[in-house]
Motif scaffolding. Structure first.
Motif, PDB file in Angstrom:
ATOM      1  N   ALA A  57       0.835  -1.211   0.000  1.00 38.83           N
ATOM      2  CA  ALA A  57       0.000   0.000   0.000  1.00 38.83           C
ATOM      3  C   ALA A  57       0.864   1.252   0.000  1.00 38.83           C
ATOM      4  O   ALA A  57       2.075   1.194   0.164  1.00 38.83           O
ATOM      5  CB  ALA A  57      -0.928  -0.005   1.219  1.00 38.83           C
ATOM      6  N   GLY A  58       0.193   2.385  -0.166  1.00 36.50           N
ATOM      7  CA  GLY A  58       0.873   3.670  -0.103  1.00 36.50           C
ATOM      8  C   GLY A  58       0.155   4.576   0.878  1.00 36.50           C
ATOM      9  O   GLY A  58      -0.905   4.220   1.413  1.00 36.50           O
ATOM     10  N   LEU A  59       0.715   5.728   1.116  1.00 38.60           N
ATOM     11  CA  LEU A  59       0.103   6.715   1.995  1.00 38.60           C
ATOM     12  C   LEU A  59      -0.673   7.699   1.126  1.00 38.60           C
ATOM     13  O   LEU A  59      -0.087   8.440   0.348  1.00 38.60           O
ATOM     14  CB  LEU A  59       1.167   7.458   2.796  1.00 38.60           C
ATOM     15  CG  LEU A  59       0.654   8.530   3.757  1.00 38.60           C
ATOM     16  CD1 LEU A  59      -0.158   7.892   4.891  1.00 38.60           C
ATOM     17  CD2 LEU A  59       1.804   9.339   4.320  1.00 38.60           C
ATOM     18  N   ALA A  93       8.849   3.693  -0.709  1.00 33.62           N
ATOM     19  CA  ALA A  93       7.491   3.942  -0.192  1.00 33.62           C
ATOM     20  C   ALA A  93       6.712   4.750  -1.220  1.00 33.62           C
ATOM     21  O   ALA A  93       7.291   5.495  -2.011  1.00 33.62           O
ATOM     22  CB  ALA A  93       7.562   4.701   1.133  1.00 33.62           C
ATOM     23  N   LYS A  94       5.384   4.591  -1.200  1.00 33.02           N
ATOM     24  CA  LYS A  94       4.527   5.300  -2.145  1.00 33.02           C
ATOM     25  C   LYS A  94       3.682   6.349  -1.442  1.00 33.02           C
ATOM     26  O   LYS A  94       3.142   6.107  -0.367  1.00 33.02           O
ATOM     27  CB  LYS A  94       3.566   4.328  -2.831  1.00 33.02           C
ATOM     28  CG  LYS A  94       4.194   3.483  -3.897  1.00 33.02           C
ATOM     29  CD  LYS A  94       3.147   2.707  -4.657  1.00 33.02           C
ATOM     30  CE  LYS A  94       2.771   1.481  -3.878  1.00 33.02           C
ATOM     31  NZ  LYS A  94       2.018   0.497  -4.638  1.00 33.02           N
ATOM     32  N   VAL A  95       3.554   7.516  -2.088  1.00 31.96           N
ATOM     33  CA  VAL A  95       2.631   8.555  -1.654  1.00 31.96           C
ATOM     34  C   VAL A  95       1.637   8.735  -2.795  1.00 31.96           C
ATOM     35  O   VAL A  95       2.023   8.854  -3.962  1.00 31.96           O
ATOM     36  CB  VAL A  95       3.354   9.893  -1.391  1.00 31.96           C
ATOM     37  CG1 VAL A  95       2.356  10.961  -0.963  1.00 31.96           C
ATOM     38  CG2 VAL A  95       4.428   9.723  -0.341  1.00 31.96           C
ATOM     39  N   ILE A  96       0.351   8.746  -2.452  1.00 26.53           N
ATOM     40  CA  ILE A  96      -0.715   8.875  -3.443  1.00 26.53           C
ATOM     41  C   ILE A  96      -1.444  10.192  -3.184  1.00 26.53           C
ATOM     42  O   ILE A  96      -1.861  10.453  -2.054  1.00 26.53           O
ATOM     43  CB  ILE A  96      -1.709   7.694  -3.335  1.00 26.53           C
ATOM     44  CG1 ILE A  96      -0.962   6.364  -3.409  1.00 26.53           C
ATOM     45  CG2 ILE A  96      -2.785   7.800  -4.407  1.00 26.53           C
ATOM     46  CD1 ILE A  96      -1.760   5.178  -2.901  1.00 26.53           C
ATOM     47  N   VAL A  97      -1.590  11.010  -4.224  1.00 27.37           N
ATOM     48  CA  VAL A  97      -2.279  12.302  -4.102  1.00 27.37           C
ATOM     49  C   VAL A  97      -3.316  12.377  -5.213  1.00 27.37           C
ATOM     50  O   VAL A  97      -2.985  12.182  -6.385  1.00 27.37           O
ATOM     51  CB  VAL A  97      -1.293  13.481  -4.236  1.00 27.37           C
ATOM     52  CG1 VAL A  97      -2.024  14.813  -4.139  1.00 27.37           C
ATOM     53  CG2 VAL A  97      -0.194  13.387  -3.188  1.00 27.37           C
TER      54      VAL A  97
END
Length: 142
Positions: A57-59, A93-97
C-alpha cells in the motif's frame, strides 16, 4: 468556391509577436514530483504498513475543508490507485495524491517527527500555506 491559402510568413510572425516568450526546457531541467517524502518518513511508513499487513500500500495524502485554518490534511493507507491519482515513490514507499488535492499541496515535503505535539506522526511542510494552526494539522492558502 474561394480557395484559402496559408498565411504568409510575415503575417504568421506578426500573429506570434504579441505572445510572451517562455523559457525552453533543456535536458538539465529538473521536474519535481507533486510531493516529496524524506527517508525517515519512508522508513516509518514502510514499517507501519508492514504491521498493518499492507506492505504494497501507499500513503494517500489529501486535503479537505475544515480545521482551525480552513483546510485540513488527511492521510490514510491505501492500496487503490485510480487514474485520477498522482503516485510518487521515494525510498521504496509510495505517496498517493488525488488530482483535486494536488494544487493545495504541490511542492510539499512529507516528513516523520517523533516529537510532535500530539505524539509522533507524519508532518507536511507546505510551501503553499500562508498560515497554519498550532498543531500543524490544518492550513490556509490565501
Amino acid at each position: 468556391m474561394k480557395r484559402l491559402s496559408p498565411p504568409s510568413p510575415r503575417r504568421r510572425d506578426s500573429f506570434y509577436m504579441g505572445w510572451p516568450s517562455y523559457p525552453r526546457m533543456t535536458q538539465e531541467a529538473e521536474i519535481k514530483p507533486i510531493v516529496q517524502m524524506t527517508e525517515t518518513a519512508a522508513r516509518e511508513l514502510k514499517a507501519y504498513l508492514g504491521k498493518q499487513g499492507k506492505p504494497g500500500a501507499g500513503l494517500r495524502v489529501f486535503v479537505t475543508a475544515g480545521g482551525c485554518s480552513g483546510l485540513s490534511y488527511g492521510m490514510v493507507p491505501d492500496e487503490r490507485i485510480t487514474e485520477d491519482d498522482y503516485v510518487v515513490e521515494a525510498y521504496g514507499a509510495k505517496v498517493i495524491v488525488d488530482k483535486s488535492s494536488a494544487p493545495f499541496i504541490a511542492g510539499s515535503i512529507i516528513d516523520y517527527k517523533s516529537e510532535k505535539l500530539m505524539g509522533g506522526g507524519f508532518v507536511v511542510t507546505n510551501p503553499n500555506a500562508v498560515s497554519t494552526c498550532g498543531c500543524g494539522e490544518s492550513f490556509r492558502t490565501v
